[in-house]
Design a protein around this motif. Structure first.
Motif, short mmCIF file in Angstrom:
data_model
loop_
_atom_site.label_atom_id
_atom_site.label_comp_id
_atom_site.label_asym_id
_atom_site.label_seq_id
_atom_site.Cartn_x
_atom_site.Cartn_y
_atom_site.Cartn_z
N ASN A 112 0.92 -1.10 -0.04
CA ASN A 112 -0.08 0.06 -0.11
C ASN A 112 0.92 1.34 0.09
N ASN A 113 2.08 1.13 -0.81
CA ASN A 113 2.99 2.22 -1.01
C ASN A 113 3.72 2.72 0.37
N GLU A 114 3.67 1.77 1.30
CA GLU A 114 4.44 2.12 2.47
C GLU A 114 5.57 0.79 2.65
N TYR A 115 6.59 1.35 3.20
CA TYR A 115 7.70 0.38 3.44
C TYR A 115 7.30 -0.73 4.76
N ILE A 116 7.37 -1.91 4.51
CA ILE A 116 7.21 -2.81 5.61
C ILE A 116 8.59 -3.48 5.86
N VAL A 117 8.92 -3.57 7.16
CA VAL A 117 10.25 -4.16 7.32
C VAL A 117 9.85 -5.31 8.44
N GLU A 118 10.23 -6.47 8.41
CA GLU A 118 9.94 -7.72 9.23
C GLU A 118 11.30 -8.32 9.89
N VAL A 119 11.84 -8.28 11.09
CA VAL A 119 12.91 -8.62 11.63
C VAL A 119 12.43 -9.67 12.48
N ASN A 120 12.94 -11.02 12.20
CA ASN A 120 12.58 -12.19 13.27
C ASN A 120 10.99 -12.38 13.67
N GLY A 121 10.29 -11.96 12.60
CA GLY A 121 8.83 -12.08 12.71
C GLY A 121 8.17 -10.86 13.28
N TYR A 122 9.02 -9.67 13.70
CA TYR A 122 8.16 -8.52 14.12
C TYR A 122 8.26 -7.47 12.93
N LYS A 123 6.99 -7.03 12.57
CA LYS A 123 6.95 -6.10 11.58
C LYS A 123 6.86 -4.56 12.06
N GLU A 124 7.34 -3.86 11.29
CA GLU A 124 7.45 -2.32 11.53
C GLU A 124 7.30 -1.53 10.22
N SER A 125 6.39 -0.35 10.32
CA SER A 125 6.45 0.55 9.14
C SER A 125 7.46 1.51 8.93
N MET A 126 7.95 1.74 7.84
CA MET A 126 9.04 2.48 7.84
C MET A 126 8.64 3.85 7.04
N GLY A 127 7.44 3.93 6.77
CA GLY A 127 6.68 5.03 6.27
C GLY A 127 6.76 5.05 4.62
N THR A 128 6.50 6.08 3.95
CA THR A 128 6.22 6.12 2.17
C THR A 128 7.51 6.66 1.62
N ASP A 129 8.33 7.22 2.44
CA ASP A 129 9.53 7.96 1.75
C ASP A 129 10.29 7.01 0.92
N PRO A 130 10.72 7.28 -0.08
CA PRO A 130 11.35 6.25 -0.93
C PRO A 130 12.89 6.09 -0.36
N ILE A 131 13.32 4.66 -0.12
CA ILE A 131 14.79 4.51 0.32
C ILE A 131 15.46 4.49 -1.05
N THR A 132 16.60 5.35 -1.15
CA THR A 132 17.39 5.47 -2.25
C THR A 132 18.83 4.94 -1.90
#
Length: 204
Positions: A112-132
């Motif tokens: 949904n246009n948002e970065y999701i990071v999952e580390v060892n089963g725990y998810k976290e939103s990184m927002g919508t700003d592009p990672i370059t």
């Protein structure tokens, strides 16, 4: 074609399709750096970093294997893959293993246009700003005026400090890595850890 290890089957299909089409429509450029991992005066492992560009897609792959003998033998394997399209991080995955057992797993993808990071089963939103810009590129080019770089392993931006001309230190909760550059690429890395110091030395 490079073996890939990325999250989400749909992303894998998109990347494979991109590579196949790109091979017909665009030139493929690849850069491979290989390092010896040194502890004290002994080689204890190796690291291979690859950057492959096909059209507007860029694929990073880092693999390392380290074997340290103290009271016991500790074998650490690490693998990271990341896919950029149009200069923007699209997805990635990484895993660290100790003696064949998974220690840390991480994935990043866009939902949904948002970065999701999952580390060892725990998810976290990184927002919508592009990672370059992320950790793998630190091997392939001088950071210049950049003061941070994204790490999917830690699910955050890490501080990057210029110590002197062509010498930069990357700080994380694991410790600090000091990178030295010659002719635009990283040729030497000093890893300072609480338990030991290691060195990555580019093979000639």
């Amino acid at each position: 074609m490079t073996t890939i290890f990325l999250p989400r089957q749909k992303t894998i299909f998109i990347f494979i399709t991109t590579v196949l089409l790109g091979c017909f429509m665009h030139s493929v450029s690849a850069q491979i750096l290989e390092y010896d991992i040194i502890k004290g005066d002994k080689k204890v492992g190796s690291l291979r970093a690859e950057k492959r560009i096909v059209g507007d897609s860029m694929f990073y792959s880092i693999e390392s294997e380290t074997s340290i003998k103290m009271l016991l033998t500790f074998k650490v394997n690490y693998r990271l893959d990341e896919l950029y399209v149009g200069g923007r991080l699209i997805s990635g995955a990484a895993e660290s293993q100790l003696n064949g057992n998974s220690r840390t797993k991480s994935e990043i993808w866009i939902e949904n246009n948002e970065y999701i990071v999952e580390v060892n089963g725990y998810k976290e939103s990184m927002g919508t700003d592009p990672i370059t810009y992320s950790v793998p590129e630190v091997y392939f080019s001088v950071p210049g005026d950049r003061e941070e770089t994204f790490s999917q392993q830690f699910a955050q931006y890490l501080t990057l400090k210029k110590d002197e001309k062509f010498v930069y230190t990357l700080y994380s909760e694991d410790g600090r890595n000091t990178h030295t550059y010659v002719n635009g690429i990283c040729t030497f890395v000093k890893l300072n850890r609480t338990y030991a110091s290691f060195y990555f030395r580019l093979k000639q």
